[in-house]
Design an enzyme around this catalytic site. Sequence first.
Site, PDB file in Angstrom:
ATOM      1  N   GLU A 176      -2.796   7.021  -4.481  1.00 29.08           N
ATOM      2  CA  GLU A 176      -2.175   7.857  -5.523  1.00 29.08           C
ATOM      3  C   GLU A 176      -1.606   6.998  -6.643  1.00 29.08           C
ATOM      4  OE1 GLU A 176      -0.015  11.752  -4.401  1.00 29.08           O
ATOM      5  OE2 GLU A 176       0.438  10.309  -2.843  1.00 29.08           O
ATOM      6  N   THR A 198       6.817  18.663   6.038  1.00 28.44           N
ATOM      7  CA  THR A 198       7.646  17.598   6.600  1.00 28.44           C
ATOM      8  C   THR A 198       8.778  18.240   7.396  1.00 28.44           C
ATOM      9  OG1 THR A 198       7.308  16.618   4.400  1.00 28.44           O
ATOM     10  CG2 THR A 198       8.720  15.401   5.942  1.00 28.44           C
TER      11      THR A 198
HETATM   12  P1  IMP Z   1       7.079  19.934   2.391  1.00 24.09           P
HETATM   13  O1  IMP Z   1       6.636  18.796   3.245  1.00 24.09           O
HETATM   14  O2  IMP Z   1       6.634  21.281   2.888  1.00 24.09           O
HETATM   15  O3  IMP Z   1       8.559  19.898   2.105  1.00 24.09           O
HETATM   16  O4  IMP Z   1       6.323  19.794   0.986  1.00 24.09           O
HETATM   17  C1  IMP Z   1       6.787  18.984  -0.076  1.00 24.09           C
HETATM   18  C2  IMP Z   1       6.624  17.526   0.275  1.00 24.09           C
HETATM   19  O5  IMP Z   1       5.225  17.192   0.365  1.00 24.09           O
HETATM   20  C3  IMP Z   1       7.147  16.571  -0.809  1.00 24.09           C
HETATM   21  O6  IMP Z   1       8.517  16.333  -0.664  1.00 24.09           O
HETATM   22  C4  IMP Z   1       6.313  15.311  -0.544  1.00 24.09           C
HETATM   23  O7  IMP Z   1       6.844  14.559   0.509  1.00 24.09           O
HETATM   24  C5  IMP Z   1       4.988  15.886  -0.113  1.00 24.09           C
HETATM   25  N1  IMP Z   1       4.075  15.983  -1.284  1.00 24.09           N
HETATM   26  C6  IMP Z   1       3.778  17.065  -2.015  1.00 24.09           C
HETATM   27  N2  IMP Z   1       2.916  16.743  -3.010  1.00 24.09           N
HETATM   28  C7  IMP Z   1       2.655  15.445  -2.861  1.00 24.09           C
HETATM   29  C8  IMP Z   1       1.823  14.525  -3.591  1.00 24.09           C
HETATM   30  O8  IMP Z   1       1.155  14.850  -4.581  1.00 24.09           O
HETATM   31  N3  IMP Z   1       1.835  13.248  -3.132  1.00 24.09           N
HETATM   32  C9  IMP Z   1       2.556  12.830  -2.056  1.00 24.09           C
HETATM   33  N4  IMP Z   1       3.345  13.664  -1.373  1.00 24.09           N
HETATM   34  C10 IMP Z   1       3.397  14.954  -1.764  1.00 24.09           C
END
Ligand code: IMP
Length: 365
Positions: free
Chosen positions: A229, A98
């Site tokens: 989910e 993100t």
């Molecule tokens: P980032 O996007 O690299 O910061 O990875 C972490 C983010 O991925 C979390 O804050 C969520 O928004 C998303 N995320 C990680 N695991 C899940 C999941 O199991 N379900 C939904 N979103 C997830």
Amino acid sequence: MEWWVSIPKVELHAHLNGSIRDSTLLELAKALGDKGLIDFSQVEHVILKNDRSLTEVFKLFDVIHILTTDHTSVKRIAKEVVEDFASENVVYLELRTTPKKNDSLGMSKRSYIEAVLEGLRAVSSVDVAFTPYSEELTSLSNPVLSVTNDICNGSMRKKIFVRLLLSIDRRETAEAAMETVMLALEMRSFGVVGIDLSGNPAVGEWITYLQALRFAREQGLYVTLHCGEVPNSKEIHDMLDFLPHRIGHACFFDEEHWIKLKSSNIPVELCLTSNFRTLSVPSIDAHHFGDLYQAKHPVVLCTDDSGVFSTSLSNEYKIAAASFGLGRKEMFELAKNAVEFIFADILVKEDLRRNFNLAAKNLEL
Ligand code: IMP
Ligand code: ZN
């Protein structure tokens, strides 16, 4: 375990900050603790806790983001995550993250993704091919050639293809989501191939992002959605009607959802340990992988958050084989078949197919 590590694998559902090494997370927490910016003893407890519900997982992500959201840490995490996947013979990785904005650190969504790219460039243990294939072959400064060329040249260096998906968090506004899509379009020549919708499934409405997701698809980006989910029948139906290129999870599907999914043939990214640890399935044996596999529906085994759930892709293959009584040959075929559902271009697919065929010969499968 050795055999599961040795086979080539394709990872299509890995969140950057969820794949962070425990050791790195603790080190970053300690550094902030030493500066008096956080209470390390409180954070250490949250990081080391083993069993977490889905709600607790999202609380952990809030902590992780406090620790990791600066350019230096983002670059480091991207480098380490790619090294870790490559070290277990992942030959193609679609990494999603993100893009984050933090004015006090001078971070924009674009500079966040640039830090990720710097991380990819900093990997030295393996050749990382992340730009579109045609550019890789023509770029004189890029030594990454196809698998077959590596072999012809007698080179033993490993190669991993990496492509990026930019995630929209369900806490974001429609405008912020559109900003992420525009960024993805701008960064296509740096290996950004698609958009993911993720974040706490109990928060927000997916319809908020429909316009941005539609636009992304119209512009030629691939789209994958976290779907089912939590029990939310209407959302699942609407998401399937949107016909995304792939979906993730599909835990709380009822009969009608399965019928719709199967008739649409949308590939599903399945994360056994993640779903079990967040109590989204009662046991691994009862996971819908079994039914979808039997039905020959396109599925891909993935980790989701290898750091947060203490797993690896090799481990997911091992668990699936043991839980569903599948042999090595069947599991190898499953890994190879994942190539058909990647979001990269046909030349990458062809290269990966060659890689798998060669590995099958070497492994005498
Ligand atoms: P980032 O996007 O690299 O910061 O990875 C972490 C983010 O991925 C979390 O804050 C969520 O928004 C998303 N995320 C990680 N695991 C899940 C999941 O199991 N379900 C939904 N979103 C997830
Ligand atoms: Zn996920």
